[in-house]
Motif scaffolding. Structure first.
Motif, PDB file in Angstrom:
ATOM      1  N   UNK A  33     133.289  86.716 -25.273  1.00 24.48           N
ATOM      2  CA  UNK A  33     134.730  86.727 -25.553  1.00 24.48           C
ATOM      3  C   UNK A  33     135.558  86.271 -24.357  1.00 24.48           C
ATOM      4  N   UNK A  34     136.609  85.517 -24.655  1.00 21.87           N
ATOM      5  CA  UNK A  34     137.552  85.112 -23.616  1.00 21.87           C
ATOM      6  C   UNK A  34     137.245  83.809 -22.927  1.00 21.87           C
ATOM      7  N   UNK A  35     136.141  83.174 -23.284  1.00 18.46           N
ATOM      8  CA  UNK A  35     135.833  81.874 -22.687  1.00 18.46           C
ATOM      9  C   UNK A  35     136.678  80.781 -23.334  1.00 18.46           C
ATOM     10  N   UNK A  36     136.981  79.777 -22.557  1.00 21.24           N
ATOM     11  CA  UNK A  36     137.577  78.539 -23.063  1.00 21.24           C
ATOM     12  C   UNK A  36     136.511  77.465 -22.866  1.00 21.24           C
ATOM     13  N   UNK A  37     135.916  76.993 -23.941  1.00 18.39           N
ATOM     14  CA  UNK A  37     134.801  76.046 -23.856  1.00 18.39           C
ATOM     15  C   UNK A  37     135.144  74.784 -24.633  1.00 18.39           C
ATOM     16  N   UNK A  38     135.020  73.642 -23.969  1.00 16.28           N
ATOM     17  CA  UNK A  38     135.259  72.348 -24.585  1.00 16.28           C
ATOM     18  C   UNK A  38     133.990  71.519 -24.464  1.00 16.28           C
ATOM     19  N   UNK A  39     133.581  70.879 -25.544  1.00 14.04           N
ATOM     20  CA  UNK A  39     132.400  70.002 -25.538  1.00 14.04           C
ATOM     21  C   UNK A  39     132.841  68.590 -25.900  1.00 14.04           C
ATOM     22  N   UNK A  40     132.498  67.622 -25.056  1.00 12.99           N
ATOM     23  CA  UNK A  40     132.919  66.236 -25.237  1.00 12.99           C
ATOM     24  C   UNK A  40     131.690  65.335 -25.217  1.00 12.99           C
ATOM     25  N   UNK A  41     131.621  64.396 -26.151  1.00 15.76           N
ATOM     26  CA  UNK A  41     130.540  63.417 -26.149  1.00 15.76           C
ATOM     27  C   UNK A  41     131.140  62.019 -26.215  1.00 15.76           C
ATOM     28  N   UNK A  42     130.356  61.022 -25.759  1.00 13.73           N
ATOM     29  CA  UNK A  42     130.921  59.677 -25.698  1.00 13.73           C
ATOM     30  C   UNK A  42     130.375  58.731 -26.752  1.00 13.73           C
ATOM     31  N   UNK A  43     129.299  59.118 -27.468  1.00 15.57           N
ATOM     32  CA  UNK A  43     128.776  58.198 -28.472  1.00 15.57           C
ATOM     33  C   UNK A  43     128.179  58.965 -29.643  1.00 15.57           C
ATOM     34  N   UNK A  44     128.058  58.280 -30.764  1.00 13.80           N
ATOM     35  CA  UNK A  44     127.524  58.837 -31.998  1.00 13.80           C
ATOM     36  C   UNK A  44     126.274  58.069 -32.381  1.00 13.80           C
ATOM     37  N   UNK A  45     125.384  58.696 -33.145  1.00 13.29           N
ATOM     38  CA  UNK A  45     124.211  58.018 -33.679  1.00 13.29           C
ATOM     39  C   UNK A  45     124.160  58.260 -35.185  1.00 13.29           C
ATOM     40  N   UNK A  46     123.166  57.655 -35.817  1.00 13.13           N
ATOM     41  CA  UNK A  46     123.019  57.831 -37.270  1.00 13.13           C
ATOM     42  C   UNK A  46     122.780  59.289 -37.651  1.00 13.13           C
ATOM     43  N   UNK A  47     122.368  60.121 -36.681  1.00 13.78           N
ATOM     44  CA  UNK A  47     122.089  61.527 -36.976  1.00 13.78           C
ATOM     45  C   UNK A  47     123.353  62.331 -37.253  1.00 13.78           C
ATOM     46  N   UNK A  48     124.476  61.902 -36.701  1.00 17.11           N
ATOM     47  CA  UNK A  48     125.777  62.509 -36.993  1.00 17.11           C
ATOM     48  C   UNK A  48     125.782  64.023 -36.786  1.00 17.11           C
ATOM     49  N   UNK A  49     125.385  64.437 -35.596  1.00 19.54           N
ATOM     50  CA  UNK A  49     125.418  65.858 -35.275  1.00 19.54           C
ATOM     51  C   UNK A  49     126.859  66.369 -35.230  1.00 19.54           C
ATOM     52  N   UNK A  50     127.054  67.670 -35.448  1.00 20.96           N
ATOM     53  CA  UNK A  50     128.408  68.226 -35.328  1.00 20.96           C
ATOM     54  C   UNK A  50     128.985  67.947 -33.945  1.00 20.96           C
ATOM     55  N   UNK A  51     130.289  67.821 -33.874  1.00 15.12           N
ATOM     56  CA  UNK A  51     130.937  67.512 -32.591  1.00 15.12           C
ATOM     57  C   UNK A  51     132.175  68.372 -32.417  1.00 15.12           C
ATOM     58  N   UNK A  52     132.639  68.415 -31.162  1.00 14.24           N
ATOM     59  CA  UNK A  52     133.921  69.052 -30.885  1.00 14.24           C
ATOM     60  C   UNK A  52     134.947  67.968 -30.589  1.00 14.24           C
ATOM     61  N   UNK A  53     134.817  67.298 -29.425  1.00  8.74           N
ATOM     62  CA  UNK A  53     135.750  66.241 -29.067  1.00  8.74           C
ATOM     63  C   UNK A  53     135.002  64.958 -28.733  1.00  8.74           C
ATOM     64  N   UNK A  54     135.600  63.817 -29.074  1.00  9.32           N
ATOM     65  CA  UNK A  54     135.072  62.525 -28.646  1.00  9.32           C
ATOM     66  C   UNK A  54     135.618  62.185 -27.263  1.00  9.32           C
ATOM     67  N   UNK A  55     134.892  61.327 -26.558  1.00 10.87           N
ATOM     68  CA  UNK A  55     135.202  60.994 -25.166  1.00 10.87           C
ATOM     69  C   UNK A  55     136.458  60.142 -25.076  1.00 10.87           C
ATOM     70  N   UNK A  56     137.378  60.573 -24.235  1.00  6.85           N
ATOM     71  CA  UNK A  56     138.560  59.802 -23.854  1.00  6.85           C
ATOM     72  C   UNK A  56     138.756  60.032 -22.368  1.00  6.85           C
ATOM     73  N   UNK A  57     138.737  58.953 -21.571  1.00  6.10           N
ATOM     74  CA  UNK A  57     138.762  59.147 -20.120  1.00  6.10           C
ATOM     75  C   UNK A  57     139.966  59.959 -19.629  1.00  6.10           C
ATOM     76  N   UNK A  58     141.173  59.700 -20.068  1.00  4.50           N
ATOM     77  CA  UNK A  58     142.286  60.542 -19.601  1.00  4.50           C
ATOM     78  C   UNK A  58     142.075  62.020 -19.932  1.00  4.50           C
ATOM     79  N   UNK A  59     141.586  62.292 -21.126  1.00  7.57           N
ATOM     80  CA  UNK A  59     141.348  63.684 -21.514  1.00  7.57           C
ATOM     81  C   UNK A  59     140.210  64.294 -20.716  1.00  7.57           C
TER      82      UNK A  59
END
Length: 227
Positions: A33-59
């Protein structure tokens, strides 16, 4: 952005292998409890795993600036982010081929940034004693619900295999073994599932697998854990 007592940034500079970054985020938010967790990835594959955020350099720069811990997957040196690595805790998380091919290079870079090295399969711990095994998180209740929803009994025992890399996962040996068992008159059927999105693969495994064969070389892979 919500207030929290600790901020974690999970970075996958390529694909999020097996969706582990997104799974780790879900696990941490559920159990700490109380964590702030962000997960960012930069590419997708045919497997289409669940994601949180896509890669954006400013972000990514903004998130790295405010993170109190950076957890990076399958990579060590990202030149544009090195300044964030030197003044906060760093975890480097390896999942397979990249680390197996150049473990000395990867470990030397981890040492340079005083990073903790963790791995998702047991075989990778053999390269050095201080490498830590971090089993990939699995939502067991959800997996069980898929089995309950989709499983269809059959007269023969169905042995299922879902490789993403046939050479690494010994698929040829699997096919040869199934043929040998059938030649002996045993009531078995082999099924190879590949080339489809992860969610569809899960349904196929839940529907057909009486026995699931993952691979013989790497310890507990994600495919095995999902069964």
């Amino acid at each position: 952005m919500t207030s929290s007592w600790f901020r974690v940034l999970i970075l996958s500079p390529g694909q999020d292998t097996a969706g582990i970054g997104a799974r780790l985020r879900e696990m941490l938010l559920t159990h700490v409890p109380g964590l702030d967790v962000v997960a960012v990835r930069s590419s997708e594959t045919y497997l289409q795993f669940p994601r949180h955020l896509e890669w954006s350099w400013p972000q990514v720069h903004q998130l790295a600036e405010r993170a109190q811990l950076i957890h990076i997957h399958n990579h060590v040196v990202i030149p544009d982010l090195l300044r964030y690595f030197v003044d906060r805790p760093l975890v480097i998380h390896h999942h397979g081929t990249i680390f197996r091919e150049e473990p000395a290079v990867m470990l030397a870079a981890a040492d340079e940034y005083k990073a903790v090295t963790v791995v998702s399969t047991l075989d990778l711990t053999m390269f050095r004693k201080d490498i830590r095994w971090l089993p990939s998180p699995i939502t067991v209740d959800w997996m069980a619900s898929l089995r309950a929803k989709y499983y269809q009994p059959a007269e023969k025992i169905r042995i299922v295999h879902a490789p993403t890399n046939r050479a690494v996962k010994d698929t040829a040996l699997f096919i040869e073994t199934i043929a040998a068992l059938k030649a002996k008159g045993l009531p078995v059927e082999g099924m190879v599932i590949e080339g489809m999105p992860w969610a569809e693969c899960l349904k196929m495994k839940a529907r057909h697998a009486d026995i699931f064969y993952d691979q013989l070389q790497l310890g507990y892979g994600q495919n095995a854990l999902e069964m």
